[in-house]
Design a protein around this motif. Sequence first.
Motif, PDB file in Angstrom:
ATOM      1  N   SER A   1     116.077  49.529  11.409  1.00 46.00           N
ATOM      2  CA  SER A   1     117.318  49.625  10.649  1.00 46.00           C
ATOM      3  C   SER A   1     117.399  48.414   9.732  1.00 46.00           C
ATOM      4  O   SER A   1     116.441  47.638   9.633  1.00 46.00           O
ATOM      5  CB  SER A   1     118.522  49.678  11.593  1.00 46.00           C
ATOM      6  OG  SER A   1     118.600  48.488  12.341  1.00 46.00           O
TER       7      SER A   1
ATOM      8  N   THR B   1     113.842  43.804  15.333  1.00 43.69           N
ATOM      9  CA  THR B   1     115.125  44.140  14.724  1.00 43.69           C
ATOM     10  C   THR B   1     115.854  42.859  14.338  1.00 43.69           C
ATOM     11  O   THR B   1     115.445  41.752  14.706  1.00 43.69           O
ATOM     12  CB  THR B   1     116.010  44.951  15.682  1.00 43.69           C
ATOM     13  OG1 THR B   1     116.396  44.130  16.774  1.00 43.69           O
ATOM     14  CG2 THR B   1     115.304  46.204  16.162  1.00 43.69           C
TER      15      THR B   1
ATOM     16  N   ASP C   1     105.827  54.833  16.993  1.00 43.41           N
ATOM     17  CA  ASP C   1     106.078  56.035  16.198  1.00 43.41           C
ATOM     18  C   ASP C   1     105.147  56.098  15.003  1.00 43.41           C
ATOM     19  O   ASP C   1     104.719  55.083  14.477  1.00 43.41           O
ATOM     20  CB  ASP C   1     107.520  56.074  15.675  1.00 43.41           C
ATOM     21  CG  ASP C   1     108.537  56.458  16.745  1.00 43.41           C
ATOM     22  OD1 ASP C   1     108.117  56.829  17.859  1.00 43.41           O
ATOM     23  OD2 ASP C   1     109.745  56.385  16.453  1.00 43.41           O
TER      24      ASP C   1
ATOM     25  N   ARG D   1     119.523  48.481  18.314  1.00 42.87           N
ATOM     26  CA  ARG D   1     118.501  47.652  18.952  1.00 42.87           C
ATOM     27  C   ARG D   1     117.323  48.562  19.309  1.00 42.87           C
ATOM     28  O   ARG D   1     117.512  49.651  19.795  1.00 42.87           O
ATOM     29  CB  ARG D   1     119.037  46.994  20.215  1.00 42.87           C
ATOM     30  CG  ARG D   1     120.182  46.055  19.929  1.00 42.87           C
ATOM     31  CD  ARG D   1     120.827  45.554  21.231  1.00 42.87           C
ATOM     32  NE  ARG D   1     122.028  44.803  20.948  1.00 42.87           N
ATOM     33  CZ  ARG D   1     122.061  43.505  20.695  1.00 42.87           C
ATOM     34  NH1 ARG D   1     120.942  42.807  20.710  1.00 42.87           N
ATOM     35  NH2 ARG D   1     123.199  42.897  20.443  1.00 42.87           N
ATOM     36  N   GLY D   2     116.119  48.106  19.023  1.00 40.85           N
ATOM     37  CA  GLY D   2     114.936  48.874  19.390  1.00 40.85           C
ATOM     38  C   GLY D   2     114.558  49.960  18.403  1.00 40.85           C
ATOM     39  O   GLY D   2     113.585  50.673  18.617  1.00 40.85           O
ATOM     40  N   LYS D   3     115.326  50.120  17.333  1.00 36.56           N
ATOM     41  CA  LYS D   3     115.020  51.102  16.298  1.00 36.56           C
ATOM     42  C   LYS D   3     115.057  50.411  14.943  1.00 36.56           C
ATOM     43  O   LYS D   3     115.845  49.500  14.735  1.00 36.56           O
ATOM     44  CB  LYS D   3     116.037  52.237  16.293  1.00 36.56           C
ATOM     45  CG  LYS D   3     116.001  53.120  17.503  1.00 36.56           C
ATOM     46  CD  LYS D   3     117.017  54.221  17.355  1.00 36.56           C
ATOM     47  CE  LYS D   3     117.004  55.123  18.573  1.00 36.56           C
ATOM     48  NZ  LYS D   3     117.997  56.203  18.432  1.00 36.56           N
TER      49      LYS D   3
ATOM     50  N   SER E   1     115.347  44.934   9.946  1.00 37.31           N
ATOM     51  CA  SER E   1     114.159  45.047  10.801  1.00 37.31           C
ATOM     52  C   SER E   1     112.899  44.674  10.039  1.00 37.31           C
ATOM     53  O   SER E   1     112.767  44.937   8.847  1.00 37.31           O
ATOM     54  CB  SER E   1     113.995  46.476  11.325  1.00 37.31           C
ATOM     55  OG  SER E   1     115.049  46.828  12.179  1.00 37.31           O
TER      56      SER E   1
ATOM     57  N   LEU F   1     107.855  46.099  16.019  1.00 35.11           N
ATOM     58  CA  LEU F   1     109.170  46.210  15.416  1.00 35.11           C
ATOM     59  C   LEU F   1     110.019  45.041  15.895  1.00 35.11           C
ATOM     60  O   LEU F   1     110.139  44.811  17.096  1.00 35.11           O
ATOM     61  CB  LEU F   1     109.833  47.530  15.817  1.00 35.11           C
ATOM     62  CG  LEU F   1     111.320  47.677  15.524  1.00 35.11           C
ATOM     63  CD1 LEU F   1     111.560  47.746  14.021  1.00 35.11           C
ATOM     64  CD2 LEU F   1     111.881  48.918  16.207  1.00 35.11           C
TER      65      LEU F   1
ATOM     66  N   LYS G   1     113.115  54.669  13.476  1.00 32.87           N
ATOM     67  CA  LYS G   1     111.824  54.752  14.162  1.00 32.87           C
ATOM     68  C   LYS G   1     111.674  53.609  15.169  1.00 32.87           C
ATOM     69  O   LYS G   1     112.322  52.575  15.060  1.00 32.87           O
ATOM     70  CB  LYS G   1     110.672  54.704  13.159  1.00 32.87           C
ATOM     71  CG  LYS G   1     110.724  55.787  12.098  1.00 32.87           C
ATOM     72  CD  LYS G   1     110.577  57.157  12.694  1.00 32.87           C
ATOM     73  CE  LYS G   1     110.531  58.195  11.583  1.00 32.87           C
ATOM     74  NZ  LYS G   1     110.619  59.540  12.044  1.00 32.87           N
ATOM     75  N   LYS G   2     110.782  53.822  16.150  1.00 31.87           N
ATOM     76  CA  LYS G   2     110.533  52.835  17.197  1.00 31.87           C
ATOM     77  C   LYS G   2     109.067  52.414  17.167  1.00 31.87           C
ATOM     78  O   LYS G   2     108.250  53.053  16.521  1.00 31.87           O
ATOM     79  CB  LYS G   2     110.837  53.437  18.573  1.00 31.87           C
ATOM     80  CG  LYS G   2     112.239  53.924  18.749  1.00 31.87           C
ATOM     81  CD  LYS G   2     112.374  54.569  20.108  1.00 31.87           C
ATOM     82  CE  LYS G   2     113.736  55.223  20.257  1.00 31.87           C
ATOM     83  NZ  LYS G   2     113.817  55.991  21.498  1.00 31.87           N
ATOM     84  N   GLU G   3     108.755  51.366  17.932  1.00 32.69           N
ATOM     85  CA  GLU G   3     107.352  50.956  18.076  1.00 32.69           C
ATOM     86  C   GLU G   3     106.559  52.126  18.612  1.00 32.69           C
ATOM     87  O   GLU G   3     107.015  52.838  19.510  1.00 32.69           O
ATOM     88  CB  GLU G   3     107.223  49.766  19.046  1.00 32.69           C
ATOM     89  CG  GLU G   3     107.397  48.451  18.384  1.00 32.69           C
ATOM     90  CD  GLU G   3     107.093  47.275  19.318  1.00 32.69           C
ATOM     91  OE1 GLU G   3     106.316  47.417  20.280  1.00 32.69           O
ATOM     92  OE2 GLU G   3     107.650  46.201  19.048  1.00 32.69           O
TER      93      GLU G   3
END
Length: 158
Positions: A81, A151, A131, A77-79, A84, A149, A127-129
């Motif tokens: 993958s 997911t 990045d 969650r939040g990355k 996403s 982003l 990666k995250k928002e």
Amino acid sequence: MTGDVKQRLQAELDELETELRVHLPQEIKRAREFGDLRENAEYQTALQRQNMVKARIRELRQRVSEVASIDLAKVPRGKASYGSTLLLYDAERNEEVTYRLVTPEESDPPAGLISTVSPVGRSRLGKKEGDEVVVTTPAGSRRFEIKRLATLHDEIRE
């Protein structure tokens, strides 16, 4: 999404298994009737097709197993993958592009569906928002900022 992929793979698998068990034995039998097997092009072609079908069946069984084993609970969650959707900003071109990370079977780059195993897809994993992502392509390197982003978990809630 994985259900659709699994169904497509299974449909191809079923079709190839029918070809292997029904159609190819008939072709091989018919080709044997032409005589000397060493110089029989139809027989050699049918055997080559049989070997290719067997190899593809092995590949498909492996992919069906892999797709079936995707545990959505383990998707971060939040990355970025699998599953996403990323809104990317390209500062050099002053444009935004949207990509969705998918399995190789779902990949369709012109439609914005990027495989997680492609160089472009791999560069975005984890990666995250906010990045910055550097993507190296044959045409050179490009830098993107992840503006948004979503997911797989975010999209399931909607």
